[in-house]
Design a protein around this motif. Structure first.
Motif, PDB file in Angstrom:
ATOM      1  N   GLU A 149       0.785  -0.980   0.424  1.00 53.01           N
ATOM      2  CA  GLU A 149       0.164  -0.187  -0.121  1.00 53.01           C
ATOM      3  C   GLU A 149       1.465   1.251   0.305  1.00 53.01           C
ATOM      4  OE1 GLU A 149      -3.026  -0.142   3.231  1.00 53.01           O
ATOM      5  OE2 GLU A 149      -4.325  -1.036   2.155  1.00 53.01           O
ATOM      6  N   ASN A 150       2.099   1.642   0.765  1.00 52.06           N
ATOM      7  CA  ASN A 150       3.246   2.820   0.462  1.00 52.06           C
ATOM      8  C   ASN A 150       4.245   2.877  -0.190  1.00 52.06           C
ATOM      9  OD1 ASN A 150       0.587   3.486   2.697  1.00 52.06           O
ATOM     10  ND2 ASN A 150       1.721   2.302   4.100  1.00 52.06           N
ATOM     11  N   PRO A 151       4.093   2.409  -1.032  1.00 51.73           N
ATOM     12  CA  PRO A 151       5.938   2.294  -1.929  1.00 51.73           C
ATOM     13  C   PRO A 151       6.824   3.387  -1.046  1.00 51.73           C
ATOM     14  CG  PRO A 151       4.119   3.371  -3.344  1.00 51.73           C
ATOM     15  CD  PRO A 151       3.134   3.117  -2.222  1.00 51.73           C
ATOM     16  N   VAL A 152       8.027   3.455  -0.658  1.00 53.59           N
ATOM     17  CA  VAL A 152       8.926   4.550  -0.462  1.00 53.59           C
ATOM     18  C   VAL A 152       9.696   5.157  -1.365  1.00 53.59           C
ATOM     19  CG1 VAL A 152      10.139   4.506   1.417  1.00 53.59           C
ATOM     20  CG2 VAL A 152       8.023   3.511   1.319  1.00 53.59           C
ATOM     21  N   VAL A 153       9.550   6.656  -1.138  1.00 53.03           N
ATOM     22  CA  VAL A 153      10.762   7.146  -2.216  1.00 53.03           C
ATOM     23  C   VAL A 153      11.642   7.329  -1.182  1.00 53.03           C
ATOM     24  CG1 VAL A 153      11.467   9.124  -3.272  1.00 53.03           C
ATOM     25  CG2 VAL A 153       9.279   8.278  -3.982  1.00 53.03           C
ATOM     26  N   VAL A 154      13.852   6.853  -1.617  1.00 51.46           N
ATOM     27  CA  VAL A 154      14.531   6.887  -1.200  1.00 51.46           C
ATOM     28  C   VAL A 154      15.072   8.244  -1.830  1.00 51.46           C
ATOM     29  CG1 VAL A 154      16.731   5.890   0.143  1.00 51.46           C
ATOM     30  CG2 VAL A 154      14.662   4.783   0.298  1.00 51.46           C
ATOM     31  N   GLY A 155      16.581   9.426  -1.142  1.00 51.04           N
ATOM     32  CA  GLY A 155      16.516  10.407  -1.334  1.00 51.04           C
ATOM     33  C   GLY A 155      17.551  10.562  -0.953  1.00 51.04           C
ATOM     34  N   ARG A 156      18.032  12.269  -1.495  1.00 49.59           N
ATOM     35  CA  ARG A 156      18.352  13.122  -0.075  1.00 49.59           C
ATOM     36  C   ARG A 156      18.206  13.661   0.723  1.00 49.59           C
ATOM     37  NH1 ARG A 156      19.871  16.348  -3.989  1.00 49.59           N
ATOM     38  NH2 ARG A 156      19.256  18.064  -3.512  1.00 49.59           N
ATOM     39  N   ALA A 157      16.553  14.266   0.649  1.00 45.90           N
ATOM     40  CA  ALA A 157      15.774  14.589   1.058  1.00 45.90           C
ATOM     41  C   ALA A 157      14.398  14.598   0.008  1.00 45.90           C
ATOM     42  CB  ALA A 157      16.092  15.898   1.483  1.00 45.90           C
ATOM     43  N   PRO A 158      13.853  13.409  -0.016  1.00 49.36           N
ATOM     44  CA  PRO A 158      12.221  13.443  -0.179  1.00 49.36           C
ATOM     45  C   PRO A 158      11.344  14.241  -0.168  1.00 49.36           C
ATOM     46  CG  PRO A 158      12.840  11.552   0.383  1.00 49.36           C
ATOM     47  CD  PRO A 158      14.149  12.539   1.165  1.00 49.36           C
ATOM     48  N   GLU A 159      10.694  14.856  -0.787  1.00 51.21           N
ATOM     49  CA  GLU A 159       9.439  15.765  -0.600  1.00 51.21           C
ATOM     50  C   GLU A 159       8.226  14.790  -0.569  1.00 51.21           C
ATOM     51  OE1 GLU A 159       8.707  18.260  -3.822  1.00 51.21           O
ATOM     52  OE2 GLU A 159      10.437  19.311  -4.182  1.00 51.21           O
ATOM     53  N   GLY A 160       7.945  15.177   0.743  1.00 54.44           N
ATOM     54  CA  GLY A 160       6.740  15.102   1.045  1.00 54.44           C
ATOM     55  C   GLY A 160       7.020  13.805   1.850  1.00 54.44           C
ATOM     56  N   GLY A 161       8.041  13.485   2.298  1.00 55.69           N
ATOM     57  CA  GLY A 161       7.867  12.194   3.301  1.00 55.69           C
ATOM     58  C   GLY A 161       9.011  11.222   2.048  1.00 55.69           C
ATOM     59  N   GLY A 162       9.460  10.157   3.026  1.00 56.61           N
ATOM     60  CA  GLY A 162      10.061   8.889   2.234  1.00 56.61           C
ATOM     61  C   GLY A 162      10.981   9.231   3.345  1.00 56.61           C
ATOM     62  N   VAL A 163      12.359   8.245   2.902  1.00 55.35           N
ATOM     63  CA  VAL A 163      13.778   7.748   3.656  1.00 55.35           C
ATOM     64  C   VAL A 163      14.196   9.442   2.624  1.00 55.35           C
ATOM     65  CG1 VAL A 163      15.526   6.787   4.508  1.00 55.35           C
ATOM     66  CG2 VAL A 163      12.669   5.514   4.414  1.00 55.35           C
ATOM     67  N   MET A 164      14.947   9.833   4.301  1.00 58.66           N
ATOM     68  CA  MET A 164      16.033  10.801   4.118  1.00 58.66           C
ATOM     69  C   MET A 164      17.596  10.215   4.257  1.00 58.66           C
ATOM     70  SD  MET A 164      15.700  15.217   5.258  1.00 58.66           S
ATOM     71  CE  MET A 164      16.284  14.657   6.881  1.00 58.66           C
ATOM     72  N   LEU A 165      18.567  10.530   3.326  1.00 62.04           N
ATOM     73  CA  LEU A 165      19.587  10.519   3.744  1.00 62.04           C
ATOM     74  C   LEU A 165      20.981  11.317   3.620  1.00 62.04           C
ATOM     75  CD1 LEU A 165      19.645   7.574   0.185  1.00 62.04           C
ATOM     76  CD2 LEU A 165      19.075   7.208   3.228  1.00 62.04           C
ATOM     77  N   GLY A 166      20.147  12.789   3.708  1.00 63.41           N
ATOM     78  CA  GLY A 166      21.038  13.940   4.152  1.00 63.41           C
ATOM     79  C   GLY A 166      22.628  13.341   4.219  1.00 63.41           C
ATOM     80  N   GLN A 167      21.825  14.084   5.984  1.00 60.32           N
ATOM     81  CA  GLN A 167      22.235  14.375   7.140  1.00 60.32           C
ATOM     82  C   GLN A 167      23.958  13.252   7.584  1.00 60.32           C
ATOM     83  OE1 GLN A 167      19.054  12.581   6.498  1.00 60.32           O
ATOM     84  NE2 GLN A 167      18.773  11.906   8.397  1.00 60.32           N
ATOM     85  N   TRP A 168      23.517  12.440   6.520  1.00 66.42           N
ATOM     86  CA  TRP A 168      24.672  10.736   6.780  1.00 66.42           C
ATOM     87  C   TRP A 168      25.414  10.856   5.366  1.00 66.42           C
ATOM     88  CZ3 TRP A 168      19.973   8.116   7.572  1.00 66.42           C
ATOM     89  CH2 TRP A 168      19.221   7.824   8.722  1.00 66.42           C
ATOM     90  N   LEU A 169      24.766  11.684   4.127  1.00 68.62           N
ATOM     91  CA  LEU A 169      26.078  11.753   3.156  1.00 68.62           C
ATOM     92  C   LEU A 169      27.435  12.294   3.136  1.00 68.62           C
ATOM     93  CD1 LEU A 169      23.231  11.566   0.812  1.00 68.62           C
ATOM     94  CD2 LEU A 169      24.535   9.918   0.990  1.00 68.62           C
ATOM     95  N   SER A 170      28.353  12.155   2.048  1.00 65.37           N
ATOM     96  CA  SER A 170      29.479  13.217   1.902  1.00 65.37           C
ATOM     97  C   SER A 170      28.900  14.177   1.011  1.00 65.37           C
ATOM     98  CB  SER A 170      30.283  12.487   1.675  1.00 65.37           C
ATOM     99  OG  SER A 170      30.231  11.928   0.240  1.00 65.37           O
TER     100      SER A 170
END
Length: 380
Positions: free
Chosen positions: A259-280
């Motif tokens: 029911e819930n696909p997930v977007v992963v990225g630097r800072a996805p809009e509208g929710g998702g998995v945000m990686l920016g704080q851990w990236l070089s």
């Protein structure tokens, strides 16, 4: 100091879950708060939950490890806790991040059995051995005890390895395959929460995807909070538990459901998995705000590139660049059981069971903002 304590309790809240797919261990909160030897402080303190969560993180060498906390209703009015701590526990209950029950009884062990999780306890569960013989298995009971650099977890039997992904019991799998409804006003299995709560206007409802396991009373699925018989509301959406691994460290887990696909990225809009704080810096420049979309359909997990620079697929987790597959914008590929998604060099997403170790010896502590007096025992 009160502000610092509140910040720590907020950090602890982020590590609490009743989602069967994400929890890594089960605790009785009323037991944990009374581990006075962990900090040498007052008879009961909520901050000790943070110390135990940190110990679990070090034990599994993983960041952002969540626990499933069972709370007896009496703790909400326990005079040994501060008024602020009691208010926080009440809020956690209304938000569904902890499970409140009239009496703990063997609910902690029931949850652990259904979900295949270890219990963090100093007890030996001898009173439950007849009906729950698994408590004698290696690693199923882990005790938090004082250590040189903070509390450590010691197994009652065996080495105490915590599996990367828990395996629910046959009954657990059966219960978790259905959505349940409670006839009472219920956060976990219906709508709303305690109508008398000061947080009633802000309360949330647990998604069917992440409902906690029902209690079993004479073999009947029952609401652990209200004792009411639960209604079978149909099949539960399938889920996959995925991990983000950056520079060899598992940073967090997340769930993708039908029911819930997930977007992963630097800072996805509208929710998702945000990686920016851990990236070089270089990784932040390469990885798009929303980079890859993960979806689950008919039991098949797929990755769709939604980025500017493309997404890599490592078949069977191979790091042979000749085998690497590149997805361009809007291209989709089904993922095999051991395939790994590569957003940038050393930035990976894969099924959680692929990585048995989180790869970090000193995970970020939820106690980082704790007042000095709360951790003074370890500074002697």
């Amino acid at each position: 100091m009160r502000f610092e304590v509140s910040k720590v309790l907020d950090a602890i809240e982020a590590r609490l879950t009743t989602d069967p797919a994400l929890a890594r261990a089960v605790v009785d909160l009323s037991e944990i708060v009374r581990y006075a030897d962990l900090d040498g402080g007052r008879p009961a303190s909520m901050l000790r939950l943070g110390l135990v969560i940190d110990a679990l993180g070090r034990h599994v060498a993983e960041e952002n490890v969540p626990v499933y906390a069972v709370v007896p209703r009496g703790l909400l009015s326990d005079a040994d806790l501060t008024s602020n701590e009691r208010m926080v526990v009440r809020r956690w209950a209304d938000d569904g991040v902890v499970e409140v029950v009239p009496q703990v009884d063997d609910r902690v062990f029931e949850v652990a059995e259904l979900l295949g999780l270890p219990v963090l306890t100093r007890g030996r569960a001898e009173q439950f051995r007849d009906r729950r013989p698994w408590v004698s298995e290696p690693g199923r009971l882990l005790a938090a005890v004082p250590g040189a650099g903070g509390p450590v977890l010691v197994a009652r039997v065996g080495r105490g390895d915590v599996p990367a992904v828990a395996e629910p019991s046959p009954m657990g799998r059966k219960l978790l395959s259905r959505v349940w409804g409670c006839p009472e006003t219920c956060t976990a299995y219906g709508s709303g929460g305690d109508p008398d709560s000061p947080f009633a206007d802000m309360r949330t409802t647990t998604s069917p995807v992440s409902q906690p396991p029902p209690a079993l009373r004479s073999g009947v699925p029952t609401c652990p909070r209200h004792g009411a018989r639960l209604r079978d509301a149909g099949p539960r959406p399938a889920v996959e538990v995925l991990s983000v691994r950056i520079d060899g460290v598992v940073r967090r887990r997340f769930v993708v459901s039908t029911e819930n696909p997930v977007v992963v990225g630097r800072a996805p809009e509208g929710g998702g998995v945000m990686l920016g704080q851990w990236l070089s810096d270089d990784a932040r420049k390469w990885i798009s705000r929303g980079h890859v979309r993960l979806a689950l359909r008919s039991g098949e997990l797929s990755a769709q590139d939604v980025s500017t620079n493309g997404t890599g697929i490592r078949p069977n987790g191979s790091f042979d660049d000749d085998q690497r597959i590149t997805l361009n914008r809007d291209e989709t590929r089904a993922l095999g059981p051991t395939d790994v998604v590569e957003l940038y060099a050393n930035v990976y997403v894969g099924r959680a069971k692929l990585w048995s170790s989180g790869g970090v010896t000193q995970p970020h502590s939820v106690m980082a903002e704790a007042p000095t007096m709360a951790i003074r025992k370890f500074e002697r």
